[in-house]
Design an enzyme around this catalytic site. Sequence first.
Site, PDB file in Angstrom:
ATOM      1  N   GLU A  45       1.177  -1.164   0.626  1.00 45.16           N
ATOM      2  CA  GLU A  45      -0.197  -0.378  -0.161  1.00 45.16           C
ATOM      3  C   GLU A  45       0.673   1.350  -0.098  1.00 45.16           C
ATOM      4  O   GLU A  45       2.136   1.281   0.404  1.00 45.16           O
ATOM      5  CB  GLU A  45      -0.846   0.457   1.402  1.00 45.16           C
ATOM      6  CG  GLU A  45      -1.985   0.941   0.979  1.00 45.16           C
ATOM      7  CD  GLU A  45      -2.229   0.948   2.428  1.00 45.16           C
ATOM      8  OE1 GLU A  45      -3.968   1.805   3.113  1.00 45.16           O
ATOM      9  OE2 GLU A  45      -2.159   0.612   3.795  1.00 45.16           O
ATOM     10  N   LYS A 111      -9.430   2.936  -2.116  1.00 50.50           N
ATOM     11  CA  LYS A 111     -10.054   2.151  -0.974  1.00 50.50           C
ATOM     12  C   LYS A 111     -11.237   2.570  -0.582  1.00 50.50           C
ATOM     13  O   LYS A 111     -11.547   4.553  -0.181  1.00 50.50           O
ATOM     14  CB  LYS A 111      -8.277   2.797   0.342  1.00 50.50           C
ATOM     15  CG  LYS A 111      -8.979   1.708   2.113  1.00 50.50           C
ATOM     16  CD  LYS A 111      -7.144   2.603   2.327  1.00 50.50           C
ATOM     17  CE  LYS A 111      -7.084   1.797   3.220  1.00 50.50           C
ATOM     18  NZ  LYS A 111      -6.321   2.013   4.409  1.00 50.50           N
ATOM     19  N   CYS A 145      -6.031  -2.439   2.411  1.00 52.23           N
ATOM     20  CA  CYS A 145      -5.088  -2.938   4.379  1.00 52.23           C
ATOM     21  C   CYS A 145      -6.182  -2.960   4.930  1.00 52.23           C
ATOM     22  O   CYS A 145      -6.971  -3.757   5.052  1.00 52.23           O
ATOM     23  CB  CYS A 145      -4.229  -1.426   4.503  1.00 52.23           C
ATOM     24  SG  CYS A 145      -3.469  -1.559   6.128  1.00 52.23           S
TER      25      CYS A 145
END
Length: 258
Positions: A45, A111, A145
């Site tokens: 990431e 995200k 994540c």
Amino acid sequence: MKSSKLEIALVQTSLVWENPKENRQIIAEKIKEIKPSTDIIILPEMFTTGFTMSPKKIDFNAALETLKWMKTISKEKNAALVGSIVYKEETKNYNRLYFVEPSGKVSFYNKRHTFTLAGEDKVYTAGKEKLIVEYKGFKICPLICYDLRFPVWSRNTTNYDVLIYVANWPKKRILAWDSLLRARAIENMAYCIGVNRVGIDALAYEYPGHSSAYDSLGTLLSFSDKEEVIYATITKEHINTTRNKLKFLEDKDLFNLL
């Protein structure tokens, strides 16, 4: 062209804080040594900056340069390249994952779950759409994540074959990373691959790696806790055999996200 298997390289690396140019140079050197048979190369990431909450410090052109760099690397290695970066779009900032193919095709995912504990929700706009990439006959769902903690978002309603998580996941919560990667593989009957960084960032957070790959039964295929590139081979045969024998996905509850 469809394939019966994919060779995947997990690039577990330390990152230079808020320095896209230097990170690209460092990672390019690591990628040079990757096996020529590799089909997909996965980076952590925010692989050009570290997990920065100061997107204003990152030049707008850095994302464009990185995307150009990803296209070049992908073509040279004849492998898809995956990783997330800081991306600016008008007045909004995104933690954006790119899936870049050797043909030049680019797919992206913003995200969905911004990490409120670090204030990511205050400086980055959350994405709204999940991405499914079809590559060499495999259906791949790439996520980022904190998304790992939310099983409904990753729920396998599209019969994908592979889940990918790119991360900056700190040492103090690494047990959750290890546990949830395996859980996501088992509950979705899919390969699950997580790529984390190593090293200590400018905020003194330590990252222990633990990049790993699991098959659809939760069996560990690859793991590392040091700075290196590791590999995992995934096959269509495993997915097909497992799902034909164990039809757990057919028994899932039906509901929709609002």
